[in-house]
Design an enzyme around this catalytic site. Structure first.
Site, PDB file in Angstrom:
ATOM      1  N   ARG A  75      27.069 -88.527 -13.094  1.00  0.00           N
ATOM      2  CA  ARG A  75      27.253 -89.885 -12.576  1.00  0.00           C
ATOM      3  C   ARG A  75      28.525 -90.460 -13.186  1.00  0.00           C
ATOM      4  O   ARG A  75      28.824 -90.228 -14.353  1.00  0.00           O
ATOM      5  CB  ARG A  75      26.069 -90.778 -12.943  1.00  0.00           C
ATOM      6  CG  ARG A  75      24.889 -90.659 -11.991  1.00  0.00           C
ATOM      7  CD  ARG A  75      25.224 -91.224 -10.607  1.00  0.00           C
ATOM      8  NE  ARG A  75      24.142 -91.075  -9.653  1.00  0.00           N
ATOM      9  CZ  ARG A  75      24.022 -90.064  -8.787  1.00  0.00           C
ATOM     10  NH1 ARG A  75      24.915 -89.089  -8.736  1.00  0.00           N
ATOM     11  NH2 ARG A  75      23.020 -90.026  -7.942  1.00  0.00           N
TER      12      ARG A  75
ATOM     13  N   GLU B 149      32.743 -95.883  -7.327  1.00  0.00           N
ATOM     14  CA  GLU B 149      32.885 -95.178  -6.035  1.00  0.00           C
ATOM     15  C   GLU B 149      32.821 -96.146  -4.868  1.00  0.00           C
ATOM     16  O   GLU B 149      31.987 -97.053  -4.887  1.00  0.00           O
ATOM     17  CB  GLU B 149      31.760 -94.144  -5.890  1.00  0.00           C
ATOM     18  CG  GLU B 149      31.863 -93.033  -6.892  1.00  0.00           C
ATOM     19  CD  GLU B 149      30.756 -91.991  -6.741  1.00  0.00           C
ATOM     20  OE1 GLU B 149      30.110 -91.926  -5.680  1.00  0.00           O
ATOM     21  OE2 GLU B 149      30.565 -91.248  -7.701  1.00  0.00           O
TER      22      GLU B 149
ATOM     23  N   HIS C 167      32.544 -86.838  -4.419  1.00  0.00           N
ATOM     24  CA  HIS C 167      31.076 -86.779  -4.567  1.00  0.00           C
ATOM     25  C   HIS C 167      30.453 -85.776  -3.584  1.00  0.00           C
ATOM     26  O   HIS C 167      29.666 -86.151  -2.711  1.00  0.00           O
ATOM     27  CB  HIS C 167      30.458 -88.177  -4.392  1.00  0.00           C
ATOM     28  CG  HIS C 167      29.131 -88.309  -5.091  1.00  0.00           C
ATOM     29  ND1 HIS C 167      28.701 -89.458  -5.697  1.00  0.00           N
ATOM     30  CD2 HIS C 167      28.107 -87.418  -5.287  1.00  0.00           C
ATOM     31  CE1 HIS C 167      27.500 -89.287  -6.217  1.00  0.00           C
ATOM     32  NE2 HIS C 167      27.116 -88.049  -5.983  1.00  0.00           N
TER      33      HIS C 167
HETATM   34  C1  DGY Z   1      22.284 -87.067  -6.012  1.00  0.00           C
HETATM   35  O1  DGY Z   1      21.435 -86.461  -5.375  1.00  0.00           O
HETATM   36  O2  DGY Z   1      22.001 -87.802  -6.944  1.00  0.00           O
HETATM   37  C2  DGY Z   1      23.701 -86.876  -5.612  1.00  0.00           C
HETATM   38  O3  DGY Z   1      24.578 -87.418  -6.496  1.00  0.00           O
HETATM   39  C3  DGY Z   1      23.923 -87.384  -4.222  1.00  0.00           C
HETATM   40  O4  DGY Z   1      23.557 -86.337  -3.418  1.00  0.00           O
END
Ligand code: DGY
Length: 304
Positions: free
Chosen positions: A223, A252, A270
């Site tokens: 993250r 983001e 991402h």
């Molecule tokens: C998640 O699943 O947390 C990803 O970052 C988005 O697909």
């Protein structure tokens, strides 16, 4: 989903705003957000929501104020397991790209500036046999360790908030290091696989970047908030680390100009779970949780 439920789709494919969510919470039994939906406390500011379950399409759920959801008796679920392999594949992609300067090489070639093979051209860093530090040894961290160990003969060090079972470590001949500060100086590569959220915000800050080797690389597919982007940009520009590969960002889809301009950085938008197979499996996992819930069972992936 439409075969089983009465479904309203967000066909515009753009995130809903806070007011839209409050509206949805007053109208629907289930709401299915994704990582781009910022469900902060304000989204839950309504007296008596109808929504009973937030079935998140994704494994990470730090974009949802789960405490506020629980106060309203909403259950929260996610989609673990089905995206571990593809996310680890992407972390390895970033690791290889930044170590072997693949992004830089492609930019040079597309700009028609390649002068041809020469012994000292665009020299990178050898991945095979190097030491990889994995921060967060859940499903994705373990999938990354397997790729690095079996595919590239890397030495694996692990930092995790709880003790990892010896048999889990043994699968990749990994060693657990108790403190992150002790792991960082030992690694050629550090890959982040811990959850986001308040607890891990800026886990990798200026001080910890300073603990990394000057030629080491940081990979983040976890993250954005886990890394202090300002401190990272400084480390990249002043070359106090070798480089970085990022798939996730603090704000983001905004990316700071300091990061965009850093040559020793690979940036992806991402894409961790972005394969047809995984995105479909995530969808079916959401449906499975909804079916569990509406059939009166405990949803298999309840996180709050
Ligand atoms: C998640 O699943 O947390 C990803 O970052 C988005 O697909």
């Amino acid at each position: 989903m439409a075969e089983v439920f009465d479904v309203t789709l967000n066909k515009s494919d753009t995130p809903l705003g806070l007011a839209d969510f409050r509206d949805a919470f007053s109208q629907y039994d289930a709401v299915l957000p994704t990582v781009t939906d910022r469900l902060s406390a304000a989204a839950f500011d309504l007296a008596k929501p109808r929504t009973r379950i937030l079935a998140n399409y994704g494994v990470g759920f730090s974009h949802i104020d789960t405490a506020r959801a629980v106060q309203h008796d909403m259950i929260v679920t996610n989609t673990p397991d089905v995206l571990s392999e593809c996310t680890a594949d992407l972390a390895m992609t970033l690791l290889l790209m930044v170590a072997r300067r693949a992004g830089e090489g492609e930019r040079e070639l597309r700009a028609r500036q390649w002068l041809g093979w020469r012994p000292t051209h665009m020299i990178g860093t050898k991945v095979s046999g190097a030491t990889l530090g994995i921060v967060g040894f859940g499903r994705i961290g373990q999938a990354m360790a397997a790729r690095a160990h079996f595919g590239f003969g890397m030495k694996i060090l692990v930092q995790n908030r709880s003790a990892v079972a010896p048999e889990t470590l043994a699968r990749c001949n990994a060693t657990q290091v108790t403190a992150l500060d002790d792991l960082l100086p030992q690694c050629d590569f550090v890959s982040l696989h811990c959850p986001g959220g308040v607890a891990n915000r800026h886990l990798i800050n200026g001080r910890r970047l300073g603990l990394m080797r000057p030629d080491a690389f940081l990979i983040n597919t976890a993250r954005g908030e886990v890394v202090d982007e300002y401190a990272l940009a400084q480390a990249l520009w002043f070359k106090t680390i070798g480089g970085a590969g990022l798939d996730v960002y603090e704000r983001e889809p905004l990316i700071s100009p300091e990061l965009i301009g850093a040559d020793n950085l690979v940036l992806l938008p991402h894409l961790g779970s972005a394969t047809a197979e995984t995105r479909e499996a995530m969808g079916f996992r959401v449906i499975a949780n909804l079916e569990d819930f509406f059939n009166g069972h405990a949803p298999r992936d309840r996180v709050a």
